[in-house]
Design a protein around this motif. Structure first.
Motif, PDB file in Angstrom:
ATOM      1  N   ALA A 164       0.822  -1.210   0.000  1.00  0.00           N
ATOM      2  CA  ALA A 164       0.000   0.000   0.000  1.00  0.00           C
ATOM      3  C   ALA A 164       0.845   1.244   0.000  1.00  0.00           C
ATOM      4  N   ALA A 165       2.019   1.146   0.574  1.00  0.00           N
ATOM      5  CA  ALA A 165       2.915   2.308   0.619  1.00  0.00           C
ATOM      6  C   ALA A 165       3.621   2.527  -0.699  1.00  0.00           C
ATOM      7  N   GLY A 166       3.427   1.620  -1.646  1.00  0.00           N
ATOM      8  CA  GLY A 166       4.035   1.804  -2.958  1.00  0.00           C
ATOM      9  C   GLY A 166       5.513   1.612  -2.968  1.00  0.00           C
ATOM     10  N   LEU A 167       6.029   0.795  -2.045  1.00  0.00           N
ATOM     11  CA  LEU A 167       7.472   0.675  -1.914  1.00  0.00           C
ATOM     12  C   LEU A 167       8.021  -0.654  -2.414  1.00  0.00           C
ATOM     13  N   LEU A 168       7.154  -1.536  -2.919  1.00  0.00           N
ATOM     14  CA  LEU A 168       7.654  -2.803  -3.439  1.00  0.00           C
ATOM     15  C   LEU A 168       8.364  -2.581  -4.757  1.00  0.00           C
ATOM     16  N   SER A 169       9.438  -3.282  -4.985  1.00  0.00           N
ATOM     17  CA  SER A 169      10.204  -3.136  -6.205  1.00  0.00           C
ATOM     18  C   SER A 169       9.851  -4.245  -7.173  1.00  0.00           C
ATOM     19  N   ALA A 170       9.985  -3.931  -8.450  1.00  0.00           N
ATOM     20  CA  ALA A 170       9.735  -4.940  -9.469  1.00  0.00           C
ATOM     21  C   ALA A 170      10.956  -5.827  -9.676  1.00  0.00           C
ATOM     22  N   CYS A 171      12.036  -5.518  -8.971  1.00  0.00           N
ATOM     23  CA  CYS A 171      13.265  -6.289  -9.138  1.00  0.00           C
ATOM     24  C   CYS A 171      13.052  -7.719  -8.641  1.00  0.00           C
ATOM     25  N   ALA A 172      13.694  -8.642  -9.294  1.00  0.00           N
ATOM     26  CA  ALA A 172      13.590 -10.046  -8.888  1.00  0.00           C
ATOM     27  C   ALA A 172      14.225 -10.249  -7.525  1.00  0.00           C
ATOM     28  N   ASP A 173      15.363  -9.582  -7.284  1.00  0.00           N
ATOM     29  CA  ASP A 173      16.051  -9.713  -6.004  1.00  0.00           C
ATOM     30  C   ASP A 173      15.759  -8.491  -5.160  1.00  0.00           C
ATOM     31  N   GLN A 174      14.755  -8.601  -4.294  1.00  0.00           N
ATOM     32  CA  GLN A 174      14.365  -7.439  -3.493  1.00  0.00           C
ATOM     33  C   GLN A 174      15.269  -7.225  -2.298  1.00  0.00           C
ATOM     34  N   TRP A 175      16.310  -8.058  -2.160  1.00  0.00           N
ATOM     35  CA  TRP A 175      17.260  -7.902  -1.053  1.00  0.00           C
ATOM     36  C   TRP A 175      18.651  -7.511  -1.549  1.00  0.00           C
ATOM     37  N   ASN A 176      18.737  -6.979  -2.776  1.00  0.00           N
ATOM     38  CA  ASN A 176      20.027  -6.645  -3.371  1.00  0.00           C
ATOM     39  C   ASN A 176      20.511  -5.300  -2.822  1.00  0.00           C
ATOM     40  N   VAL A 177      21.211  -5.353  -1.690  1.00  0.00           N
ATOM     41  CA  VAL A 177      21.687  -4.146  -1.025  1.00  0.00           C
ATOM     42  C   VAL A 177      22.660  -3.374  -1.907  1.00  0.00           C
ATOM     43  N   ASP A 178      23.580  -4.082  -2.545  1.00  0.00           N
ATOM     44  CA  ASP A 178      24.594  -3.418  -3.372  1.00  0.00           C
ATOM     45  C   ASP A 178      23.962  -2.625  -4.514  1.00  0.00           C
ATOM     46  N   ALA A 179      22.948  -3.205  -5.150  1.00  0.00           N
ATOM     47  CA  ALA A 179      22.306  -2.522  -6.273  1.00  0.00           C
ATOM     48  C   ALA A 179      21.623  -1.242  -5.821  1.00  0.00           C
ATOM     49  N   VAL A 180      20.929  -1.296  -4.696  1.00  0.00           N
ATOM     50  CA  VAL A 180      20.234  -0.113  -4.195  1.00  0.00           C
ATOM     51  C   VAL A 180      21.230   0.942  -3.723  1.00  0.00           C
ATOM     52  N   GLN A 181      22.314   0.485  -3.145  1.00  0.00           N
ATOM     53  CA  GLN A 181      23.337   1.418  -2.661  1.00  0.00           C
ATOM     54  C   GLN A 181      23.934   2.229  -3.807  1.00  0.00           C
ATOM     55  N   LYS A 182      24.007   1.650  -4.992  1.00  0.00           N
ATOM     56  CA  LYS A 182      24.631   2.304  -6.139  1.00  0.00           C
ATOM     57  C   LYS A 182      23.665   3.176  -6.937  1.00  0.00           C
ATOM     58  N   LEU A 183      22.419   3.234  -6.518  1.00  0.00           N
ATOM     59  CA  LEU A 183      21.441   4.037  -7.254  1.00  0.00           C
ATOM     60  C   LEU A 183      21.810   5.524  -7.211  1.00  0.00           C
ATOM     61  N   PRO A 184      21.656   6.224  -8.337  1.00  0.00           N
ATOM     62  CA  PRO A 184      21.831   7.685  -8.299  1.00  0.00           C
ATOM     63  C   PRO A 184      20.676   8.294  -7.514  1.00  0.00           C
ATOM     64  N   VAL A 185      20.986   9.346  -6.777  1.00  0.00           N
ATOM     65  CA  VAL A 185      19.973   9.949  -5.905  1.00  0.00           C
ATOM     66  C   VAL A 185      19.515  11.287  -6.465  1.00  0.00           C
ATOM     67  N   THR A 186      18.206  11.427  -6.585  1.00  0.00           N
ATOM     68  CA  THR A 186      17.612  12.694  -6.999  1.00  0.00           C
ATOM     69  C   THR A 186      17.255  13.494  -5.756  1.00  0.00           C
TER      70      THR A 186
END
Length: 283
Positions: free
Chosen positions: A11-33
């Motif tokens: 409901a909070a709209g925070l689920l990711s479409a990524c297959a690996d929803q526990w990929n810390v490294d991938a999220v850490q490398k995201l560019p930040v707006t």
């Protein structure tokens, strides 16, 4: 203990479409707006996710990663709602008050005035605290998160309480030429003043040069108005010779109406027998 968080994540709209929803490294490398608030929020949520993943708490690891992603996208991520956690009544009351306190500081400008502290108060503080409080079996971790909340929120409030530096408006530059009693003739002392006025004008030519003539209180009012006008005209003529265009000038004559030194009537005062040259922004 069953965690309500599982019921509200979607409901909070925070689920990711990524297959690996526990990929810390991938999220850490995201560019930040966004600014420092979102950048710090993203970093702190990644840290929380990594910690929970390391402890085998997959639900909270995924939750914090989704919040990190939202912060990276520049979304407005609020402190977690107390109702989303399964808490004892007294703890729910305490955390509800803390959340209100935090939101008040954030809405009062905390995100802008103290972005790093505000983000840490939210993620490393409140959201960490409420998650640990729900688990309820690591008192040291609960205390550490609560302290992070308290300390960082105190820092935010301190920044909000700071009074802005007073804006000191620069006084307009005034060049003053003085005259002998009853005279409108420029004496030798006027030359350096008029040259300085001309030099200043050349540095900012898109202004109106206001030339205001004045007298002291000696003599009749009507005669003094005419005398102040003559003084202004003499100064204007000389400034034209020094390179200031006549169309850039505005002449004013006040007679004895605006005394630099207040005196009684019929009193000779050098500082009142003057022409003042000021620059005014052209409209």
């Amino acid at each position: 203990m069953f965690k309500k968080i599982l019921l509200v994540t979607a409901a909070a709209g925070l689920l990711s479409a990524c297959a690996d929803q526990w990929n810390v490294d991938a999220v850490q490398k995201l560019p930040v707006t966004g600014g420092d608030f979102n950048k710090t929020l993203h970093q702190e949520y990644v840290k929380l996710a990594a910690s929970e993943k390391g402890q085998g708490d997959w639900r909270d690891a995924a939750y914090f990663l989704r919040r990190a992603e939202a912060a990276a996208r520049g979304e407005k991520v609020l402190p977690q709602a107390v109702a989303e956690r399964d808490l004892a009544a007294d703890k729910a009351v305490e955390l509800s008050k803390a959340r209100v306190d935090l939101l008040s500081a954030l809405d009062a400008g905390g995100r802008e005035k103290a972005p790093v502290l505000a983000a840490k108060a939210q993620a490393a503080g409140f959201d960490c605290w409420i998650e640990q409080q729900e688990e309820g079996h690591q008192p040291e971790d609960i205390a550490a998160c609560k302290k992070a909340f308290t300390d960082n929120l105190a820092g935010v409030k301190k920044e909000l309480e700071k009074k802005p530096e007073p804006v000191v408006e620069a006084k307009p530059q005034v060049f003053t030429v003085y005259f002998k009693t009853g005279a409108s003739v420029l004496d030798p002392n006027a030359a350096s003043v008029l040259q300085a006025a001309s030099d200043a004008y050349k540095k900012s030519p898109n202004v109106t040069v206001v030339i205001a003539g004045h007298t002291d209180t000696a003599g009749a009012d009507t005669a003094n108005i005419l005398l102040s006008q003559k003084r202004a005209e003499r100064v204007a003529d000389q400034l034209v010779k020094l390179g200031i265009k006549a169309e850039s000038m505005a002449l004013e004559a006040y007679g004895e109406q605006q005394l630099a030194v207040p005196t009684k009537d019929n009193v000779q005062e050098l500082k009142n027998r003057r022409v003042e040259i000021k620059f005014r922004s052209a409209k």
